[in-house]
Scaffold this motif. Structure first.
Motif, mmCIF file in Angstrom:
data_model
loop_
_atom_site.group_PDB
_atom_site.id
_atom_site.type_symbol
_atom_site.label_atom_id
_atom_site.label_comp_id
_atom_site.label_asym_id
_atom_site.label_seq_id
_atom_site.Cartn_x
_atom_site.Cartn_y
_atom_site.Cartn_z
ATOM 1 N N ASP A 153 0.848 -1.187 0.000
ATOM 2 C CA ASP A 153 0.000 0.000 0.000
ATOM 3 C C ASP A 153 0.884 1.237 0.000
ATOM 4 O OD1 ASP A 153 0.989 0.071 2.569
ATOM 5 O OD2 ASP A 153 -0.957 -0.090 3.571
ATOM 6 N N LEU A 154 0.269 2.404 0.043
ATOM 7 C CA LEU A 154 1.036 3.647 -0.024
ATOM 8 C C LEU A 154 2.018 3.753 1.122
ATOM 9 C CD1 LEU A 154 1.630 6.393 -1.267
ATOM 10 C CD2 LEU A 154 -0.299 7.323 0.023
ATOM 11 N N GLU A 162 5.151 1.647 0.611
ATOM 12 C CA GLU A 162 6.049 2.211 -0.398
ATOM 13 C C GLU A 162 6.717 3.484 0.098
ATOM 14 O OE1 GLU A 162 7.107 0.794 -2.901
ATOM 15 O OE2 GLU A 162 5.694 -0.822 -3.246
ATOM 16 N N ILE A 221 2.405 5.492 -6.473
ATOM 17 C CA ILE A 221 1.010 5.302 -6.868
ATOM 18 C C ILE A 221 0.795 3.808 -7.111
ATOM 19 C CG2 ILE A 221 -0.809 5.929 -8.504
ATOM 20 C CD1 ILE A 221 0.749 8.481 -9.133
ATOM 21 N N PHE A 240 -4.017 3.163 -4.769
ATOM 22 C CA PHE A 240 -3.816 4.551 -4.343
ATOM 23 C C PHE A 240 -5.136 5.314 -4.249
ATOM 24 C CE2 PHE A 240 -3.114 9.023 -5.472
ATOM 25 C CZ PHE A 240 -2.166 9.398 -4.532
ATOM 26 N N LEU A 280 -5.559 10.555 1.880
ATOM 27 C CA LEU A 280 -4.631 9.798 2.713
ATOM 28 C C LEU A 280 -5.178 9.640 4.128
ATOM 29 C CD1 LEU A 280 -2.794 10.395 0.304
ATOM 30 C CD2 LEU A 280 -0.938 10.880 1.895
ATOM 31 N N GLU A 331 -0.538 7.586 6.743
ATOM 32 C CA GLU A 331 0.123 7.997 5.504
ATOM 33 C C GLU A 331 0.556 9.465 5.566
ATOM 34 O OE1 GLU A 331 -2.375 4.893 2.628
ATOM 35 O OE2 GLU A 331 -3.123 6.927 3.038
#
Length: 630
Positions: free
Chosen positions: A4-5, A8, A126, A160, A164, A168
């Motif tokens: 997930d974001l 990453e 993304i 994505f 957020l 995040e």
């Protein structure tokens, strides 16, 4: 594992993840000229995958699961980009192209998104589970690169979302805090984050022909930080001190490079201040985690053979941990130094050719042209073959380093350091430049083989160059084609012919002088037409020209309204009165002006103009300095 974001984003600050192998496969969509030419975006022919019936442009269309790591362009527009994720019929989100890089449109915020040295970059990940299609509502685009990674088949991905969550948002703030603490400030932050790290400091006296051990361990662990000072002792045109690092008694060193090149110096001067490697506050620093299994040795080696060598006093600091390498999950750190003092026509410069398993995490390049004039060699594209497949192909050398438009004011025209990329130097007189780029979230994984190279010149690798590079990677073993530094290979090349182009000329004027620029006379750069009144002066700085005796020539255009001029050093005339008047426009590519001295007290020249009968124009292409006795 859930991709997930937040997962990453963590790769952009959790440096412990750098040695960890990944199964992701890196690839890139770019606007490179697929015919091998140099139309990498100028005309827009290769700037889209397909044109829709409404004339909008599809610029990216990839089936997931995957993640976009990086978007770069030097030519953003105000057109809208529509992102269609996971097969959505309507855009999942839309954003103005330029807002991807403004740093102000949440969540596309600084420092992950921004622009400098002519390039606009976005490192906000993304991720998508099934598909990502990007459509530009504009009718024409130019240069861009979109780098992405394919997750393993069946990977669980959270696609994505522009909205957020709290975690995040906190991670974005954490990245900003860590990236702002570069150099030794970051070293302090890292040291304070772990109570288990140990510290070893030393003061070393190096003598010519001798080596000294900075750090050695007979049990497994990992170096977390390496600092060497003062950085200034490694500056200069002669690089005779090497750093050599060996893991686990391997026959081939993991690192064997001049100290200056390893820490990102450029042509004899400290330059790079990246997030994890560089030189700042007179301290060389490296914060790449370096795990090893059972033995580690870090040495400094002082090559003899140069005149006027003396002993050098150095301070070292090593932070290390006893945490053992997970051999199944982690690679060891390697830095492959490559120096091509005289390029071979038709052959690209190789950053790294390596068999085995690993991932690529950084490039440093010093690029010196061997033909005076414009830095055309930086038209060369990078390319990366992974496990037998061409996965990434770039659009130009400054593009590779997230820049754009070399030799243009306030773009790629000087030294600029950012956390993940930068320009090491830019000098038109010396026909040289350099850049660096780190790969954190976007590290390039290989299972069997990687071949990573960069061209010199727009076509056929035909521009003669002197390239020095460092490839940074983690792997199961070293590259086999290690080049041993020598005095001949490591010294900085200084050309005997230097050129000043008016587009980057540092000038002061007196009297009445107007000017305009034009790309017209095939010099590689802009030509300036000065329209002047009688007894007006144009003083030109020669700060970039090394001290010495030179013959000065001018590349200029003679024409019907050309004025007369003479050259002065302060109040002393050093040339006769010369005419640029001609019945017809004609180019003189090498008009001899005079001999001159460039010294500590003579760092400027002044053109004094003489206007007669409305002949008031002076059209300059460039100044050419030829070293006497060179």
């Amino acid at each position: 594992m859930l991709y997930d974001l937040n997962y990453e984003l963590a790769a952009l600050y959790d440096f412990d993840r750098l040695p960890v192998y990944t199964s992701s496969v890196s690839a890139q969509v770019s606007t490179y000229d697929t015919t091998g030419g140099n139309d990498d975006g100028f005309g827009g022919k290769y700037s889209f995958l397909r044109r829709n019936s409404d004339s909008t442009l599809v610029i990216f269309d990839v089936q997931g699961p995957a993640v976009i790591d990086r978007i770069w362009t030097p030519t953003p527009t105000d057109d809208t980009l529509d992102f269609f994720l996971d097969g959505a019929v309507k855009p999942t989100f839309s954003i103005k192209y330029s807002d991807l890089f403004s740093g102000e449109k949440f969540p596309f915020v600084a420092p992950l998104c921004g622009n400098q040295i002519g390039g606009f970059y976005c490192y906000l990940p993304i991720p998508f589970a099934k598909r990502c299609k990007i459509v530009c509502r504009g009718k024409k685009l130019q240069f861009h690169q979109i780098q992405y990674r394919m997750y393993e088949t069946g990977a669980t991905v959270k696609t994505f979302n522009m909205e957020l969550n709290d975690d995040e948002t906190k991670t974005l703030k954490k990245i900003k805090s860590i990236w702002e603490a570069r150099g030794t400030e970051l070293g302090k932050v890292l040291a304070e984050s772990s109570s288990s790290w140990k510290e070893e400091t030393d003061e070393i006296v190096l003598a010519p022909g001798k080596s000294s051990t900075v750090f050695e361990s007979d049990k497994g662990g990992r170096i977390m930080a390496l600092e060497i000072s003062p950085a200034a002792v490694f500056e200069g045109l002669v690089k005779t001190i090497d750093i050599k690092i060996t893991w686990d008694n391997e026959k081939i060193p993991a690192v064997y490079s001049p100290v200056a090149d390893f820490f990102g110096f450029a042509f004899g001067t400290s330059s790079m201040q990246s997030l994890l490697l560089g030189s700042k506050d007179n301290i060389n620093y490296c914060y790449f985690p370096m795990p090893y299994d059972n033995h580690c040795k870090v040495e400094l080696m002082y090559r003899a053979g140069e005149p006027d060598q003396g002993v050098i006093k150095i301070k070292t600091r090593v932070l290390y941990s006893d945490a053992l390498r997970d051999r199944d999950r982690e690679g060891k750190f390697y830095a492959h130094w490559n120096k091509i003092a005289k390029s071979e026509k038709g052959k690209a410069h190789v950053f790294l050719s390596k068999e085995g398993r690993g991932h690529y995490v950084g490039s440093i390049l010093q690029a010196q042209g061997l033909k005076a004039g414009m830095t055309y060699f930086f038209e060369g594209d990078d390319s990366t073959v992974v496990d037998g497949v061409m996965q990434l192909h770039g659009t130009g050398s400054e593009d590779y380093f997230n820049g754009g438009w070399y030799a243009m004011l306030d773009r790629w025209d000087g030294k600029v350091s950012l956390p993940l990329h930068g320009s090491l130097d830019y000098s038109l007189p010396f026909c040289r430049t350099g850049g660096y780029r780190l790969y954190l979230s976007d590290k390039i994984s290989f299972k069997k083989y990687i071949f990573h190279s960069i061209e010199h010149g727009p076509r056929g690798n035909a521009f003669p160059v002197d390239y020095t590079s460092l490839a940074l990677f983690y792997a199961d073993g070293p590259a086999t084609d290690v080049l041993k530094p020598t005095n001949e290979l490591s010294n900085v090349f200084v050309p005997d012919t230097l050129m000043i182009y008016p587009q980057l000329m540092n000038v002061t004027t007196s009297g009445s002088i107007d000017f305009r620029s034009a790309w017209k006379y095939n010099t590689g750069g802009e030509s300036f037409t000065y329209t002047t009144e009688n007894n007006s002066w144009l003083r030109i700085s020669m700060d970039e020209i090394p001290e010495g005796e030179y013959a000065l020539y001018m590349d200029l255009i003679k024409k019907p309204d050309g004025c007369d001029f003479s050259l002065w050093q302060r109040q002393t005339r050093i040339s006769p009165v010369l005419r640029t008047n001609s019945p017809h426009e004609q180019r003189d590519e090498g008009l001899y002006v005079c001999d001159l001295n460039v010294g500590e007290l003579t760092k400027t020249i002044t053109i004094r103009f003489s206007v007669h009968e409305k002949k008031n124009s002076f059209l300059l292409n460039r100044l050419i300095f030829v070293k006497k006795g060179g």
